[in-house]
Motif scaffolding. Sequence first.
Motif, PDB file in Angstrom:
ATOM      1  N   ALA A 135      11.105   8.931  -6.882  1.00  0.00           N
ATOM      2  CA  ALA A 135      10.727  10.350  -6.814  1.00  0.00           C
ATOM      3  C   ALA A 135      11.338  10.971  -5.560  1.00  0.00           C
ATOM      4  N   ASN A 136      12.644  11.161  -5.600  1.00  0.00           N
ATOM      5  CA  ASN A 136      13.372  11.598  -4.407  1.00  0.00           C
ATOM      6  C   ASN A 136      12.924  12.947  -3.866  1.00  0.00           C
ATOM      7  N   ARG A 137      12.623  13.887  -4.736  1.00  0.00           N
ATOM      8  CA  ARG A 137      12.159  15.195  -4.268  1.00  0.00           C
ATOM      9  C   ARG A 137      10.874  15.047  -3.455  1.00  0.00           C
ATOM     10  N   ALA A 138       9.917  14.267  -3.962  1.00  0.00           N
ATOM     11  CA  ALA A 138       8.653  14.046  -3.246  1.00  0.00           C
ATOM     12  C   ALA A 138       8.899  13.331  -1.928  1.00  0.00           C
ATOM     13  N   ARG A 139       9.748  12.335  -1.953  1.00  0.00           N
ATOM     14  CA  ARG A 139      10.021  11.584  -0.726  1.00  0.00           C
ATOM     15  C   ARG A 139      10.623  12.484   0.350  1.00  0.00           C
ATOM     16  N   HIS A 140      11.569  13.317  -0.037  1.00  0.00           N
ATOM     17  CA  HIS A 140      12.174  14.250   0.933  1.00  0.00           C
ATOM     18  C   HIS A 140      11.137  15.240   1.455  1.00  0.00           C
ATOM     19  N   PHE A 141      10.256  15.705   0.566  1.00  0.00           N
ATOM     20  CA  PHE A 141       9.208  16.639   0.969  1.00  0.00           C
ATOM     21  C   PHE A 141       8.305  15.999   2.029  1.00  0.00           C
ATOM     22  N   TYR A 142       7.819  14.798   1.762  1.00  0.00           N
ATOM     23  CA  TYR A 142       6.932  14.135   2.725  1.00  0.00           C
ATOM     24  C   TYR A 142       7.655  13.826   4.032  1.00  0.00           C
ATOM     25  N   GLU A 143       8.898  13.417   3.942  1.00  0.00           N
ATOM     26  CA  GLU A 143       9.669  13.147   5.165  1.00  0.00           C
ATOM     27  C   GLU A 143       9.859  14.421   5.981  1.00  0.00           C
ATOM     28  N   SER A 144      10.081  15.554   5.322  1.00  0.00           N
ATOM     29  CA  SER A 144      10.238  16.821   6.042  1.00  0.00           C
ATOM     30  C   SER A 144       8.937  17.246   6.701  1.00  0.00           C
ATOM     31  N   PHE A 145       7.838  16.696   6.235  1.00  0.00           N
ATOM     32  CA  PHE A 145       6.521  16.999   6.783  1.00  0.00           C
ATOM     33  C   PHE A 145       6.124  16.003   7.875  1.00  0.00           C
ATOM     34  N   GLY A 146       7.027  15.095   8.239  1.00  0.00           N
ATOM     35  CA  GLY A 146       6.757  14.155   9.326  1.00  0.00           C
ATOM     36  C   GLY A 146       6.251  12.796   8.908  1.00  0.00           C
ATOM     37  N   PHE A 147       6.116  12.549   7.608  1.00  0.00           N
ATOM     38  CA  PHE A 147       5.708  11.228   7.135  1.00  0.00           C
ATOM     39  C   PHE A 147       6.907  10.292   7.175  1.00  0.00           C
ATOM     40  N   THR A 148       6.655   9.029   7.499  1.00  0.00           N
ATOM     41  CA  THR A 148       7.709   8.018   7.507  1.00  0.00           C
ATOM     42  C   THR A 148       7.259   6.820   6.677  1.00  0.00           C
ATOM     43  N   GLU A 149       8.229   6.114   6.144  1.00  0.00           N
ATOM     44  CA  GLU A 149       7.919   4.912   5.366  1.00  0.00           C
ATOM     45  C   GLU A 149       7.269   3.869   6.271  1.00  0.00           C
ATOM     46  N   THR A 150       6.261   3.190   5.742  1.00  0.00           N
ATOM     47  CA  THR A 150       5.581   2.145   6.509  1.00  0.00           C
ATOM     48  C   THR A 150       6.221   0.781   6.311  1.00  0.00           C
ATOM     49  N   GLY A 151       7.054   0.648   5.290  1.00  0.00           N
ATOM     50  CA  GLY A 151       7.622  -0.649   4.940  1.00  0.00           C
ATOM     51  C   GLY A 151       6.831  -1.351   3.852  1.00  0.00           C
ATOM     52  N   HIS A 152       5.673  -0.784   3.476  1.00  0.00           N
ATOM     53  CA  HIS A 152       4.870  -1.364   2.400  1.00  0.00           C
ATOM     54  C   HIS A 152       5.297  -0.773   1.061  1.00  0.00           C
ATOM     55  N   THR A 153       5.398  -1.644   0.075  1.00  0.00           N
ATOM     56  CA  THR A 153       5.691  -1.222  -1.292  1.00  0.00           C
ATOM     57  C   THR A 153       4.709  -1.912  -2.220  1.00  0.00           C
ATOM     58  N   ARG A 154       4.591  -1.386  -3.405  1.00  0.00           N
ATOM     59  CA  ARG A 154       3.774  -2.021  -4.443  1.00  0.00           C
ATOM     60  C   ARG A 154       4.338  -1.627  -5.791  1.00  0.00           C
ATOM     61  N   GLU A 155       4.057  -2.449  -6.769  1.00  0.00           N
ATOM     62  CA  GLU A 155       4.424  -2.107  -8.132  1.00  0.00           C
ATOM     63  C   GLU A 155       3.189  -1.565  -8.824  1.00  0.00           C
ATOM     64  N   ARG A 156       3.373  -0.486  -9.575  1.00  0.00           N
ATOM     65  CA  ARG A 156       2.257   0.126 -10.295  1.00  0.00           C
ATOM     66  C   ARG A 156       2.641   0.263 -11.754  1.00  0.00           C
ATOM     67  N   ASP A 157       1.810  -0.292 -12.605  1.00  0.00           N
ATOM     68  CA  ASP A 157       2.018  -0.181 -14.046  1.00  0.00           C
ATOM     69  C   ASP A 157       1.207   1.010 -14.544  1.00  0.00           C
ATOM     70  N   PHE A 158       1.882   1.999 -15.078  1.00  0.00           N
ATOM     71  CA  PHE A 158       1.219   3.188 -15.586  1.00  0.00           C
ATOM     72  C   PHE A 158       0.728   2.996 -17.023  1.00  0.00           C
ATOM     73  N   GLY A 159       0.793   1.761 -17.512  1.00  0.00           N
ATOM     74  CA  GLY A 159       0.255   1.456 -18.831  1.00  0.00           C
ATOM     75  C   GLY A 159       1.293   1.131 -19.879  1.00  0.00           C
ATOM     76  N   ASP A 160       2.560   1.244 -19.525  1.00  0.00           N
ATOM     77  CA  ASP A 160       3.607   0.975 -20.512  1.00  0.00           C
ATOM     78  C   ASP A 160       4.205  -0.414 -20.348  1.00  0.00           C
ATOM     79  N   GLY A 161       3.658  -1.214 -19.421  1.00  0.00           N
ATOM     80  CA  GLY A 161       4.157  -2.562 -19.197  1.00  0.00           C
ATOM     81  C   GLY A 161       5.445  -2.614 -18.400  1.00  0.00           C
ATOM     82  N   ARG A 162       5.857  -1.477 -17.828  1.00  0.00           N
ATOM     83  CA  ARG A 162       7.085  -1.406 -17.035  1.00  0.00           C
ATOM     84  C   ARG A 162       6.734  -0.888 -15.642  1.00  0.00           C
ATOM     85  N   PRO A 163       6.358  -1.777 -14.731  1.00  0.00           N
ATOM     86  CA  PRO A 163       5.916  -1.340 -13.402  1.00  0.00           C
ATOM     87  C   PRO A 163       6.969  -0.505 -12.676  1.00  0.00           C
ATOM     88  N   VAL A 164       6.461   0.458 -11.928  1.00  0.00           N
ATOM     89  CA  VAL A 164       7.292   1.359 -11.122  1.00  0.00           C
ATOM     90  C   VAL A 164       7.022   1.023  -9.661  1.00  0.00           C
TER      91      VAL A 164
END
Length: 174
Positions: A135-164
């Motif tokens: 979600a590049n648009r969201a990521r750029h928005f949060y970064e422009s607001f001063g948020f930075t990546e923490t280095g933590h990631t997770r996989e999330r399955d929205f129910g289709d069996g294909r984690p994001v």
Amino acid sequence: MRVDLPVLVREATAADAASIGEVHAEAFRVAHRDLFEADWLRTLVEQRRTLWSHRMVGRAHARNTVLVAERGSNVVAFVHFGPHSEGSPDGEIFDCFAHPDVWGRRVAAAVLDKAWELLREARFRRVRLWTMAGANRARHFYESFGFTETGHTRERDFGDGRPVLEVEYARRAR
């Protein structure tokens, strides 16, 4: 020359649930159209369109806040935030979406500015959020607001069996 309507940011009420659902559904549909298969995306969009009527009256909502941004009489953006879901001393932004019609017009920034003010007043040490890696648009928005990546990631399955893959962001609040 086009003149935009002013933005009013206020706390949401249960009466705003359908409007919040519409904003969530349309923003999710446009922002994530490349991240999900079309049939599954339609399902996710419809879920977002209807979930707010339940979420706004649920027990968990009592400890969280939803702010909306209005232009004229229309809800065009919202932010959902509160104490971190894992009980840490941090705050968390659970959702922040603006209708695609107002993207690039600082409406999401206006509603997030107010949320940030309230999160700081609540004396959270820092504020965290998760967003999809693609979600590049969201990521750029949060970064422009001063948020930075923490280095933590997770996989999330929205129910289709294909984690994001989701990426965590944080910003110091004090």
